[in-house]
Scaffold this active site. Structure first.
Site, PDB file in Angstrom:
ATOM      1  N   ASP A  27       7.968   6.167   7.545  1.00 32.99           N
ATOM      2  CA  ASP A  27       7.506   5.129   8.859  1.00 32.99           C
ATOM      3  C   ASP A  27       6.228   6.134   9.267  1.00 32.99           C
ATOM      4  O   ASP A  27       6.193   7.383   9.511  1.00 32.99           O
ATOM      5  CB  ASP A  27       8.362   5.328  10.073  1.00 32.99           C
ATOM      6  CG  ASP A  27       8.076   4.308  10.899  1.00 32.99           C
ATOM      7  OD1 ASP A  27       8.033   3.145  10.720  1.00 32.99           O
ATOM      8  OD2 ASP A  27       7.503   4.560  12.397  1.00 32.99           O
ATOM      9  N   GLY A  57       0.830  -1.175   0.098  1.00 37.09           N
ATOM     10  CA  GLY A  57      -0.024  -0.016  -0.273  1.00 37.09           C
ATOM     11  C   GLY A  57       0.868   1.268  -0.030  1.00 37.09           C
ATOM     12  O   GLY A  57       0.645   2.136  -0.824  1.00 37.09           O
ATOM     13  N   LYS A  58       1.835   1.299   0.854  1.00 33.38           N
ATOM     14  CA  LYS A  58       2.891   2.365   0.966  1.00 33.38           C
ATOM     15  C   LYS A  58       3.711   2.462  -0.339  1.00 33.38           C
ATOM     16  O   LYS A  58       3.791   3.760  -0.940  1.00 33.38           O
ATOM     17  CB  LYS A  58       3.901   1.935   2.125  1.00 33.38           C
ATOM     18  CG  LYS A  58       3.268   2.651   3.281  1.00 33.38           C
ATOM     19  CD  LYS A  58       4.636   2.573   4.014  1.00 33.38           C
ATOM     20  CE  LYS A  58       4.336   2.701   5.660  1.00 33.38           C
ATOM     21  NZ  LYS A  58       5.434   2.358   6.525  1.00 33.38           N
TER      22      LYS A  58
HETATM   23  P1  IMP Z   1       5.087   1.090   9.487  1.00 37.12           P
HETATM   24  O1  IMP Z   1       5.468   2.640   9.191  1.00 37.12           O
HETATM   25  O2  IMP Z   1       5.356   0.214   8.171  1.00 37.12           O
HETATM   26  O3  IMP Z   1       5.567   0.733  10.804  1.00 37.12           O
HETATM   27  O4  IMP Z   1       3.560   1.171   9.417  1.00 37.12           O
HETATM   28  C1  IMP Z   1       2.707   1.978   9.615  1.00 37.12           C
HETATM   29  C2  IMP Z   1       1.091   1.538   9.835  1.00 37.12           C
HETATM   30  O5  IMP Z   1       0.527   2.602  10.051  1.00 37.12           O
HETATM   31  C3  IMP Z   1       0.844   0.902   8.320  1.00 37.12           C
HETATM   32  O6  IMP Z   1       0.995  -0.470   8.314  1.00 37.12           O
HETATM   33  C4  IMP Z   1      -0.773   1.407   8.497  1.00 37.12           C
HETATM   34  O7  IMP Z   1      -1.430   0.477   9.189  1.00 37.12           O
HETATM   35  C5  IMP Z   1      -0.879   2.746   9.084  1.00 37.12           C
HETATM   36  N1  IMP Z   1      -0.771   3.654   8.534  1.00 37.12           N
HETATM   37  C6  IMP Z   1       0.292   4.416   8.018  1.00 37.12           C
HETATM   38  N2  IMP Z   1      -0.134   5.481   6.918  1.00 37.12           N
HETATM   39  C7  IMP Z   1      -1.399   5.171   6.984  1.00 37.12           C
HETATM   40  C8  IMP Z   1      -2.485   5.686   6.054  1.00 37.12           C
HETATM   41  O8  IMP Z   1      -2.062   6.662   4.953  1.00 37.12           O
HETATM   42  N3  IMP Z   1      -3.685   5.005   6.068  1.00 37.12           N
HETATM   43  C9  IMP Z   1      -3.884   4.338   6.826  1.00 37.12           C
HETATM   44  N4  IMP Z   1      -3.006   3.818   7.751  1.00 37.12           N
HETATM   45  C10 IMP Z   1      -1.978   4.163   7.542  1.00 37.12           C
END
Ligand code: IMP
Length: 200
Positions: free
Chosen positions: A75, A18-19
């Site tokens: 992050d 997704g990211k």
């Molecule tokens: P990390 O930064 O990979 O440790 O994970 C961040 C988590 O925050 C993601 O897996 C999402 O669940 C949540 N998150 C970050 N950005 C978004 C966004 O734009 N929409 C919804 N959830 C988000």
């Protein structure tokens, strides 16, 4: 003065599809070719920082050194005000080993109970790192409130329960372009683009 990105290939230091998709879409107008850490089969470093920026720096630096190319890490997470900022940097972990975000959203909703303050924000830290160890970091936020039950199928993570201030729809009910125009990631990206990608 921030260091300028003057290559044409950038590693997206994430295994989160997704990211990677959102970051690719946000960088498209700049003609930068992106490749993800997942595609390069890079190992995932231990994210043991205590802030979003610390974790973004760990991921960006590890990917830049392993790939020998500049790398961009994100992050991010959801901070719920009545829960003292939880899940925060642990947002991904609340989804458990199966990475099921309906579990994470239900856990947030349960912890909130009948609390009146439904205020929350997403935070996004972005770090651009070079193989020589130089880093530039930026942080963006978007404020809103939490709704229940979940609504919408678009986006990812906690999007189905987050209603940004001034809107009636959740991030998961918005078109991607609409979310990109106002999100925490968009805000951090604006800062990154102005500092590192726009001609001086
Ligand atoms: P990390 O930064 O990979 O440790 O994970 C961040 C988590 O925050 C993601 O897996 C999402 O669940 C949540 N998150 C970050 N950005 C978004 C966004 O734009 N929409 C919804 N959830 C988000």
């Amino acid at each position: 003065m921030a260091r300028h990105f003057d290559g044409n290939k950038l590693v997206i230091a994430s295994h989160n599809k997704g990211k990677v998709r959102e970051i690719g879409e946000l960088l498209e107008p700049f003609g930068v070719e992106t490749i993800s850490a997942g595609d390069l089969d890079l190992p995932e470093p231990v994210e043991d920082g205590l802030t979003f920026i610390a974790n973004a720096e760990i991921k960006a630096l590890a990917a830049a050194k392993a790939a020998g190319l500049p790398a961009l890490a994100d992050d991010s997470g959801l901070e719920v005000h009545a829960l003292g900022g939880e899940p925060g940097i642990y947002s991904a972990r609340w989804a458990g080993p199966t990475k099921d975000f309906s579990v994470a959203m239900a856990a947030v909703n349960e912890k909130l109970g009948n609390v009146e303050d439904r205020g929350a924000n997403f935070t996004c830290a972005l770090t651009l790192a070079w193989p020589d160890g130089h880093m530039e970091s930026f942080e963006g936020k978007v404020f809103g409130s939490l709704t229940w039950p979940m609504r919408g199928e678009k986006g990812f993570g906690y999007d189905p329960v987050f209603v940004p201030t001034g809107f009636d729809v959740t991030f998961a009910e918005m078109e991607p372009a609409e979310k990109h125009a106002m999100s925490h990631r968009a805000e951090a990206f604006k800062q990154l683009i102005d500092a590192c990608f726009k001609p001086a």
